[in-house]
Write an enzyme that holds these catalytic residues in place. Structure first.
Site, short mmCIF file in Angstrom:
data_model
loop_
_atom_site.label_atom_id
_atom_site.label_comp_id
_atom_site.label_asym_id
_atom_site.label_seq_id
_atom_site.Cartn_x
_atom_site.Cartn_y
_atom_site.Cartn_z
N HIS A 118 -13.31 74.45 157.67
CA HIS A 118 -13.46 74.26 156.10
C HIS A 118 -12.69 73.21 155.51
O HIS A 118 -12.64 72.99 154.26
CB HIS A 118 -13.21 75.53 155.24
CG HIS A 118 -13.99 76.61 155.88
ND1 HIS A 118 -13.83 77.53 156.93
CD2 HIS A 118 -15.24 77.14 155.27
CE1 HIS A 118 -14.65 78.48 157.03
NE2 HIS A 118 -15.45 78.24 155.97
N GLU A 141 -28.85 76.91 153.81
CA GLU A 141 -28.46 75.60 153.44
C GLU A 141 -29.81 74.69 153.50
O GLU A 141 -30.05 73.89 152.70
CB GLU A 141 -27.27 74.96 154.01
CG GLU A 141 -25.91 75.44 153.66
CD GLU A 141 -25.52 76.95 154.00
OE1 GLU A 141 -26.30 77.33 155.09
OE2 GLU A 141 -24.47 77.43 153.79
#
Lengths: 355, 327, 318
Positions: free
Chosen positions: B126, B57
């Protein structure tokens, strides 16, 4: 008349007298600029706020690297960023004004010492956070690959940054996508006040940091960053490889930072200054530091050029005098330059669509 | 204006597609992007512009910053909002800073696209509605579309914006269908939309809570309470003027926010209205938000911490029935 | 592996296989919800690694964690109850499939963001080292995590500080949805850590005898404080990335090929071939495991859902 620069003393690089002297001139200009930044703390207390980081000791590495570029190539760097724009031809008066927080500064007083940039000359900017500029260079190289003009991007960072995840992720992708980027790891043996071997498994094992390139199936080379021609050679080879579409290279350039990591960090009201180098203040390694001073790349290159018959003492003196005059002018004009209007702080928060 | 029906996520991808066709500087990268020769984006725009990335990322988002500095307009598909946190420095302290600290000399046009609010048994890591932590970051814009049409129009505007934009699409809305304008469709940032007019109370909601607020408004209308439902659509910039104007008409404000209450969009709006619209308020402002906890896995607990229609209806009733004591 | 060890490992593998196949069914019946990642085909690594650990050794796993938890000793009923969101779950229904924790059995936890568990394992190893104990930390992760920045940050520190940590990479050739070649030019994870001087090696993760031998070779030095090691196990994930994954990115494995690769079938063939196990005892392993899973399903169904208010009350330790 034979050109001494093509003699064996300079390994037949064919740089020519003029360019060799120019490399030296850029090194001297960087050194003079950094000296004037440092002197500002004593001569004009309060004029420089926040944190500055000097490139003295890395001049040969910077100049030798930038010399391997051609117009259209780009670079990113770290908060230790004064040297690159000088080598690229940026206006030193505007740079000093930026460091002094003036409206006429390179970035209008918004960025300061840690965030110089000059996009027109290919210097895309810096990150003040260790390692975080590495993906920026990688992304710029991706853009260059898409443009297809065979431009190359240099990403400069320090030895501490090679322990950042950003380094690992970026080098892997650059190797995978064969991006036209050269990673220039300026290893000055210290991450602020920590010795590299205290924080790096390769350094602790006595290995060069370029060893890390193997983890990405990427060439890794280590070069004497105190020798601008050795750096130029290493970068030229890496840049040529990148330009040919063969992918990235990790170049470890061994330099010795001659000043402390940065000026002192103190609350407002306490005058700032440049403290003693960490080698002495933290580790008591006086002899190590003195040896580094004796190996100072600026007089070292001057001596090599003089010995090689490329540079006369008179020319060397005049280069120094010119640089001193240029930086005196930078200081004088920066001191006299206006501060930005306070309300300008709210400009450039967002980019407006071009009219 | 002619329209067609599509899904919320389909509308997002339609906007990316149109912008990539319109401007060859628009790039797409991410862990679930392209990667196959038969991927339609790869087929249309080539593997140079559509690149699958490793699970990296920091590099993905940092490379987008660098590509933007070099003149491109990258879109990073970060898949899930939480994955942005792995690269927090790049999201809130790099791309968004460069324009300002260069004194306007460089621009960083890029879009970070990510799903959020996976409250369907995805448990603690999440499911967050973490947009609040990005809305106070100068230089970064944040879009929270609630309809397919806005999803398309906000994404197109995000790509054309010269700044980093966080484009957050709600997982629970992914397959919702709606009419979407054909061809070029731009929704401006910083312009709230009144989804339903009403005179008795102002309801502000974002993302997945917009349909919830509309359902609550329908329920309340049966009892003669007319709620005005406002969807800010972007939370940075945040259109407080439309909310204030509505509160001046209704005198009451109920804020619905899926995120945890502390330091939320609703808390910011409540403060703005309290400061600039105090004189217009006929009752205290009430916030209906997620509870200040992570999202638990097990369904009854997951539902417990989230706002729902019944909580919104109850809050509106309390505000409307307010008689000078506590709500 | 001697006969007893082989029996123990085979029993563990069957327990994982039966558990996960049942979980797949329960997911389709919506008795288990959320995102479920199965490790069918990778049981050999969990069983052979955890089979050589002590209870006080710490194990971390990631989003594909069921096998590691069971192999480390987590009770099956409580693991299943967690997946079903019940009060008697390992985490009282708070965590679900991606966040199993069983401190009592040394399963310190599974994390849901790729690679996020690696620095946690380092920290535990540091704590064990500082406490002067000879316990080790073991962390399981997929090859996708190797490209994440924290992997390199962790490898550097583990090597520099000689931490007692065993890094177990289950290299199934896929990171999420795309093959390893789309993620890195480096085929073997051992080559990524080699520049840092990490010892270790690559084994066929479906050859359980080989995994066992590799772990037996590495573990004593890690335990003795000689520094970290990496074990790369080449495995094959038989299912998609998650349950319900349309799975278009992978080439289907033929059943004949799978029979060749299936770590359970392979171990059974090897162990009966060399006389460690009697062919007659094989059916018992599967039967026992499936019975145990069915009992766990019934028990988990009996467990009530948690009190919903628990969700907010656990936000902070009070």
């Amino acid at each position: 008349m034979t050109d001494p620069a093509t003699d064996t003393a300079f390994d037949g690089r064919g740089l020519g007298t003029e360019r060799l002297v120019e490399l030296y001139r850029q090194m001297v200009r960087i050194r003079e600029f950094e000296e004037r930044v440092k002197r500002t703390f004593a001569e004009h207390p309060g004029v420089i706020r926040g944190h500055t980081h000097l490139a003295d000791g890395a001049e040969a590495s910077i100049v030798g690297s930038v010399a391997a570029l051609r117009p259209g190539d780009q670079l990113t760097a770290t908060y230790r960023c004064h040297g690159y724009p000088i080598a690229l031809g940026s206006d030193t008066a505007a740079m000093m004004a930026e460091i002094y927080g003036r409206a006429t500064g390179t970035c209008g007083g918004y960025g300061g010492s840690m965030h110089l940039c000059d996009p027109e000359r290919g210097f895309l900017g810096t990150s003040g956070i260790v390692g975080q500029g590495i993906p920026h260079a990688t992304g710029a190289a991706w853009a260059a690959q898409i443009r297809g003009d065979r431009d190359v991007v240099l990403g400069f960072f320090g030895d501490g940054a090679s322990k950042q995840g950003a380094f690992h992720e970026s080098l892997n992708i650059a190797a995978l996508w064969k991006l036209p980027v050269v990673y220039v790891l300026e290893n000055n043996s210290f991450s602020a006040g920590v010795r590299t071997e205290q924080e790096d498994a390769n350094a602790a094992a006595g290995e060069p940091l370029a060893t890390k390139a193997r983890a990405y199936s990427m060439p890794g080379v280590t070069v004497d960053g105190g020798d601008p021609l050795a750096v130029y050679d290493a970068l030229s080879a890496a840049v040529a490889r990148a330009r040919a579409g063969e992918g990235p290279t990790l170049v470890e350039s061994r330099v010795y930072r001659l000043s402390a990591h940065g000026n002192s960090i103190a609350p407002p009201g306490v005058p700032l200054h440049y403290p003693e180098h960490e080698a002495i203040s933290r580790f008591g390694a006086v002899e190590e530091y003195e040896a580094a001073k004796r190996g100072d790349p600026v007089p070292r290159f001057r001596a090599a050029l003089v010995a090689g018959g490329v540079l006369s003492d008179a020319l060397a003196r005049s280069i120094l005098a010119d640089a001193a005059e240029e930086m005196q002018h930078a200081v004088d004009t920066a001191l006299a330059a206006p501060f930005p209007e306070p309300a300008a702080a709210l400009e450039h928060v967002y980019a407006e669509a071009p009219a | 204006m002619s329209t067609h029906e599509t899904t919320y996520i389909g509308a997002v991808m339609e906007a990316i597609d149109l912008e990539m066709a319109r401007d060859e500087r628009v790039l797409l990268l991410g862990q679930s992007v392209g990667g196959r020769p038969d991927d339609p984006f790869v087929q249309r725009y080539g593997e140079n512009r559509v690149r699958v990335t490793p699970i990296s990322e920091t590099a993905e988002i940092g490379m987008a910053v660098g590509a933007a500095l070099a003149g491109m307009r990258p879109v990073v598909d970060a898949t899930m909002a939480e994955f942005l946190l792995v690269a927090m420095d790049q999201v809130v302290n790099e791309g968004n800073r460069f324009h300002h600290m260069s004194g306007g000399r460089v621009r960083v046009p890029m879009v970070l696209k990510a799903g959020y609010g996976f409250t369907a048994g995805w448990a603690g890591q999440h499911t967050g509605s973490i947009y609040g932590m990005f809305m106070g970051v100068p230089g970064l814009k944040v879009a929270l579309p609630s309809t397919p049409a806005d999803a398309k129009g906000l994404m197109a505007s995000a790509i054309r914006d010269d700044n980093p934009v966080l484009f957050l699409h709600h997982y629970l809305l992914t397959l919702d269908r709606g009419e979407v304008p054909d061809g070029e469709h731009l929704v401006p940032f910083g312009q709230a939309v009144i989804r339903r007019p009403g005179a008795d109370v102002t309801l502000v909601a974002t993302g997945w809570t917009v349909p919830m607020a509309l359902a609550a408004a329908a329920t309340l209308a049966a009892d003669g309470i007319e709620a005005e439902v406002i969807d800010p659509r972007t939370i940075a910039p945040l259109d407080t003027a439309t909310v204030l104007a509505s509160v001046r008409r209704t005198g009451r404000l109920v804020l619905v926010d899926q995120a945890t209450r502390h330091a939320s969009v609703s808390a910011v709006l409540a403060a703005e209205v309290a400061e600039a619209g105090f004189d217009a308020l006929r009752a205290p402002i009430v916030q209906v938000t997620g509870l200040d906890a992570g999202i638990a896995y097990s369904r009854p607990m997951e539902e417990h911490v989230l706002p729902d229609e019944a909580k919104v209806v109850a809050a509106v009733r309390r505000v409307v029935e307010y008689s000078g004591t506590r709500v | 592996m001697d006969a007893e060890q082989t029996r123990a490992v085979l029993a563990t593998m069957w327990r994982i296989r039966a558990f996960e196949e049942r979980v797949g069914q329960l997911k389709r019946a919506d008795e288990v919800h959320g995102l479920i990642h199965l490790s069918i085909g990778q049981e050999g690594v969990a069983a052979a690694v955890c089979g050589q650990l002590r209870t006080d050794d710490a194990v971390y796993s990631g989003h594909r964690a069921h096998g590691h938890a069971l192999a480390k000793g987590a009770p099956m009923t409580r693991a299943l109850a967690e997946l079903m969101g019940r009060r008697d779950g390992l985490c009282r229904g708070m965590g679900g499939s991606m966040h199993l924790v069983d401190v009592e059995h040394g399963f310190l936890g599974a994390t849901g963001v790729v690679g996020g568990n690696i620095p946690l394992a380092l920290g535990t190893a540091l704590a064990l080292h500082a406490a002067g104990r000879d316990a080790v930390a073991v962390v399981f992760f997929g090859d996708g995590a190797v490209q994440a920045g924290l992997f390199a940050e962790s490898v550097n520190l583990a090597a520099l500080w000689r931490l007692p940590v065993l890094l177990v990479c289950e290299n199934n050739g896929f990171a999420e949805f795309s093959p390893r070649s789309a993620h890195t030019p480096v085929e073997r994870v051992r080559d990524v850590v080699a520049p840092y001087g990490l010892v270790g090696g690559t084994v066929d993760g479906n050859d359980v005898d080989a995994v066992w031998a590799a772990v037996a070779g590495l573990l004593p030095a890690v335990r003795a404080g000689e520094g970290p090691a990496l074990l790369e196990c080449l495995t094959h994930r038989l299912r998609g990335h998650y349950e319900g994954d349309p799975d278009r990115y992978r080439e289907a494995v033929s059943s004949a090929e799978w029979r060749e690769r299936d770590p359970i079938a392979r171990l059974q063939r090897a162990a009966t071939g060399d006389g460690r196990l009697d062919p007659d005892e094989l059916p018992g392993f599967e039967r026992t495991a499936r019975d145990q899973v069915e009992r766990a399903v019934l028990a988990a169904r009996e467990s009530p859902f948690p009190d919903a208010a628990l969700a907010a009350s656990l936000a902070y330790r009070r």
